[in-house]
Design an enzyme around this catalytic site. Structure first.
Site, PDB file in Angstrom:
ATOM      1  N   GLY A  60     -15.436  -6.013  -0.272  1.00 41.18           N
ATOM      2  CA  GLY A  60     -15.385  -4.694  -0.876  1.00 41.18           C
ATOM      3  C   GLY A  60     -13.971  -4.156  -0.973  1.00 41.18           C
ATOM      4  O   GLY A  60     -13.002  -4.817  -0.591  1.00 41.18           O
TER       5      GLY A  60
ATOM      6  N   LEU B 107      -6.412   0.998  -1.128  1.00 42.29           N
ATOM      7  CA  LEU B 107      -5.480   0.350  -0.200  1.00 42.29           C
ATOM      8  C   LEU B 107      -5.526  -1.162  -0.299  1.00 42.29           C
ATOM      9  O   LEU B 107      -4.561  -1.847   0.035  1.00 42.29           O
ATOM     10  CB  LEU B 107      -5.800   0.773   1.231  1.00 42.29           C
TER      11      LEU B 107
ATOM     12  N   VAL C 144     -11.105  -0.985  -0.238  1.00 49.84           N
ATOM     13  CA  VAL C 144     -10.761  -0.008   0.792  1.00 49.84           C
ATOM     14  C   VAL C 144      -9.950   1.122   0.160  1.00 49.84           C
ATOM     15  O   VAL C 144      -9.013   0.868  -0.613  1.00 49.84           O
ATOM     16  CB  VAL C 144      -9.952  -0.654   1.935  1.00 49.84           C
TER      17      VAL C 144
ATOM     18  N   ASP D 269     -13.256 -14.512   9.506  1.00 50.13           N
ATOM     19  CA  ASP D 269     -12.251 -14.430   8.446  1.00 50.13           C
ATOM     20  C   ASP D 269     -10.931 -13.905   9.010  1.00 50.13           C
ATOM     21  O   ASP D 269     -10.353 -12.930   8.500  1.00 50.13           O
ATOM     22  CB  ASP D 269     -12.740 -13.531   7.312  1.00 50.13           C
TER      23      ASP D 269
END
Length: 793
Positions: free
Chosen positions: A524, A518, A526, A633
């Protein structure tokens, strides 16, 4: 000579080993002495120890504790309110089969009551089992008495909890006396938490504002029994079910009624001897009744803290939990002039003299309080209709940025209160009172404003619809999957919404070997997945920086406790070998950037709702969430939109996970995305929640302009300037010049005039204040929420 030396050494070893032997049982006529440090009963697997537990120099309790926990955590006490002397005290198994605890003067402090009678033999021995249960057995092996029938503040696995049992908290940290918080079966057959203090008694869990069935419980089972199994799953006859996030065997656990009023399930980390919270009843500790005493409110700073109301002072400086007392003498003289001091977003539970169902104005509510000598204050709420509660006493106070109402304190006009506190005079007939700044910034929010009725009307309808949908969904899932009470063997599938630990093989299968990606970022990648219960989820494979399994477990459990409609719901995690994964809800419409920036387009109504939703989510993290979290973030890529375009903040826990071992205000590495990062990152200043405020300011201005403000713009002079700096510079100039059409010049031209002018102006003002280089001039997120709510149609 060598043989003689060896013999002497061997005999000395035998004597030493005998003196320090661990006793597994106590025979009738034998005793354990407080003076002998090796006089203990130990369970066969060495997990539990029974003996005298000392605190200080001369106070001892006959107790059972976890042998391998770092602080020797006590799970049961015989004499919690009567410690014995360090000299001469002992516990012995008497000739009549009773276990008796005596003090140094021979006085009986505690005695077990066995089931033996004239026709049965007395207890022959006492044993401590691997379960932590201390038992007395007769010669045939029949159990005549067991500590499991008399819990203190802790329930152990396979220890049945019945209607005659209670878990009662300690008085405080290190104070083993009987406290004021109780976990028990009430007369309606439902498990509850209650504060039973010297002044009041009050139920606070499950939430008393909802009935039993709305909280997923049932009162139609009079068996009143519950148990915590070896897997970490708790099952009760009232259909209360919850599980530890690290469900599985070979983990030592305990369910404890803590001294702060929260019921928590703990797991023992065998390598460190420390406890990890794997479930808790109360996420918002300020909603525990009785925690702050009379005339005080619980606030988050970010930890829960008790503070006095204006016009009140601490009753006992050594114990803030005892509450506060008025600085004035309360009278009912009509000749005395009175005023009302308004404190926004503060509520007190209970002690209502009245409650009006019909629409009530604030003036009517004030007159109702003035007409009753018992009235000390009134609560006025604006959630779709004016709700008036007059109060005879002020207990269970808490402040929440999500509470749409105020408390109005009644006191003589002669009482001095902070100059910025809003005062509503008893003789004032004005129906419009502005809410201003309150006393101390640590006690009250910086900016609170009246909310418009029409917004709150729709807000109440929406909230009610969400609540009904949630309840119906919960019941449907419960009965579809379990029919009635779920068996203990169901393990991981007890409750579909329970935060839990997943196996790596489960997630690998759910994502079809991590096939559908995704998105990907610094933390990382998803992937989309479908769990066995058919829930669609997003599975994030965290980067290699997330190491240390025990620390990861502890910190990810914090994220699992966070729950807000504008935060992506975290369902669980995986921590196996080198694998670190987070499992969260799948949000249908993806991230904000895919809808806002060209060639895509987002309408004004959706943009304003996103601004509100993100502000609410951040306000919860900064001001109300027990575990204070700075996102670090905030950007359009981390703002997801559900099927109704409701904003949900993602990745809000990753900053916490990457900063283990560092101070709360210092980060070991720069986090964030260029263009959304606050200046303090580059200036090496302590990082606070104001970095999120800055990032939010960039996002809200991007919602207004419809383009990336992190890009560079080229002026006529061919000098480059950041789009953000250019936007802020031009907006400030237009505002200062008083141009009538300044907002039209600042908006996304693709809107073609289809926008709300007051909302747009407010968003620009908020955005400019949020991106101020001086972080002290940036607003707090709860004040941003209030400003946006004021602009609702």
């Amino acid at each position: 000579m060598r043989c003689k030396t060896f013999a002497v050494t061997f005999l000395c070893f035998l004597c030493f080993a005998t003196a320090n032997a661990q006793i597994s049982s106590l025979e009738r006529g034998s005793s354990l002495s407080v003076e002998d440090n090796s006089d203990f009963l130990t369970s066969p697997d060495k997990s539990f120890t029974c003996g005298f537990h000392g605190v200080g120099t001369n106070a001892y309790w006959f107790s059972i504790w976890f042998s391998h926990s770092k602080d020797r955590t006590i799970v049961w006490m015989a004499n919690r309110d009567k410690p014995v002397n360090g000299l001469g005290s002992r516990v012995h198994l008497s000739r009549d089969g009773s276990m008796v605890l005596t003090d140094v003067d021979g006085a009986i402090i505690w005695k077990s009551s066995t089931n033996s009678s004239s026709t049965t033999a007395p207890a022959e021995r006492a044993e401590l089992l691997d379960s932590g249960n201390l038992i007395l057995k007769d010669p045939s092996g029949k159990i005549l008495w067991q500590s499991f029938d008399f819990p203190t503040d802790t329930l152990l696995p396979n220890q049945y909890f019945r209607k005659s049992n209670k878990l009662i908290s300690n008085l405080g940290r290190g104070d083993f006396g009987t406290g004021y918080f109780t976990f028990y079966f009430d007369n309606d057959n439902v498990l509850k938490l209650m504060y039973d203090g010297p002044d009041i008694s009050s139920l606070y869990w499950p939430d008393p504002d909802y009935n039993v069935f709305q909280k997923g419980r049932t009162a139609y089972n009079s068996s009143r029994v519950a148990v915590l199994d070896n897997l970490g799953s708790f099952l009760s006859s009232d259909q209360l079910q919850f599980s530890a996030f690290d469900m599985g065997l070979r983990v030592k656990r305990r369910l404890t009624m803590d001294y702060d009023g929260n019921l928590r399930l703990y797991s023992l980390n065998s390598s460190t001897g420390l406890w990890v919270i794997t479930w808790q009843a109360m996420v918002e500790l300020c909603k525990v009744h009785g925690i702050c005493g009379r005339n005080a409110i619980c606030i988050y700073t970010p930890e829960p803290k008790c503070s006095c109301l204006p016009g009140y002072e601490v009753t006992d400086a050594s114990n803030l939990n005892l509450g506060c007392k008025p600085k004035f003498k309360r009278t009912c003289s009509k000749s005395e002039e009175e005023k009302f001091v308004q404190i926004p977003q503060v509520d007190f539970y209970g002690f209502d003299l009245n409650y009006t169902e019909k629409l009530t104005s604030i003036d009517d509510c004030r007159e109702l309080c003035l007409g009753d000598c018992r009235c000390e204050a009134f609560s006025y709420r604006l959630n779709g209709e004016g709700k008036c509660y007059t109060k005879s006493a002020l207990f269970n106070g808490y402040r929440s940025p999500n509470f749409v109402g105020s408390i109005y304190l009644r006191m003589p006009t002669s009482v001095e209160t902070p100059s910025l506190v809003t005062k509503l005079n008893a003789s004032d007939t004005c129906r419009s009172t502005e809410v201003q700044k309150m006393g101390s910034a640590s006690m009250y929010d910086n900016t609170s404003k009246r909310v418009r009725w029409i917004y709150l009307y729709w807000f109440a309808i929406a909230a009610g619809a969400v609540e009904i949908l949630f309840i119906l969904s919960g019941w449907w899932l419960l009965f579809r999957r379990h029919g009635g009470a779920a068996p203990v063997e169901d393990g991981y599938r007890v409750i579909s919404s329970q935060f839990r630990m997943y196996r790596y093989t489960e997630l690998k299968k759910a994502t079809k070997h991590f096939k559908e990606e995704l998105g990907r970022g610094a933390s990382g990648a998803v992937f989309k997945g479908v769990l066995e219960d058919e829930r669609v989820v997003a599975v994030k494979k965290l980067a290699d920086i997330y190491q240390g399994e025990d620390v990861f477990w502890a910190e990810v459990s914090t994220i699992g406790k966070i729950n807000h409609m504008n935060l992506v719901r975290i369902w669980g995690f995986c921590s196996e070998d080198k694998h670190r994964l987070l499992v969260s809800e799948f949000v249908e419409n993806g991230s904000l950037d895919k809808h806002l920036f060209p060639p895509n387009f987002l309408g004004w109504e959706e943009r304003f709702e996103v601004a509100k939703g993100v502000a609410k989510g951040l306000a919860y993290l900064h001001h109300e969430c027990l575990e204070w979290v700075i996102h670090c973030d905030v950007k359009p890529e981390n703002i997801l939109l559900d099927s109704n375009f409701e904003a949900k903040i993602a990745d809000f826990g990753l900053a916490k996970l990457t900063q283990r071992g560092s101070n709360s205000s210092m980060f070991s590495r720069i986090r964030g995305t260029k263009g959304y990062m606050a200046p303090e990152w580059a200036l090496n200043l302590p990082i606070t929640a104001k970095v999120d405020v800055y990032s939010y300011g960039v996002v809200i201005l991007e919602l207004v302009k419809g383009i990336r403000l992190s890009n560079w713009a080229v002026e006529d002079s061919e000098e480059q300037e950041a789009e953000l700096a250019r936007f802020v510079r031009i907006a400030r100039r237009k505002i200062q010049c008083g141009q009538d059409s300044w907002i039209e010049d600042m908006l996304d031209p693709r809107l073609q005039g289809k926008f709300n002018r007051s909302q747009a102006e407010k968003m620009v003002h908020i955005g400019i204040s949020c991106v101020d280089e001086d972080r002290n001039k940036r607003p707090s997120m709860d004040s941003v929420v209030n400003d946006l709510l004021e602009c609702e149609d």
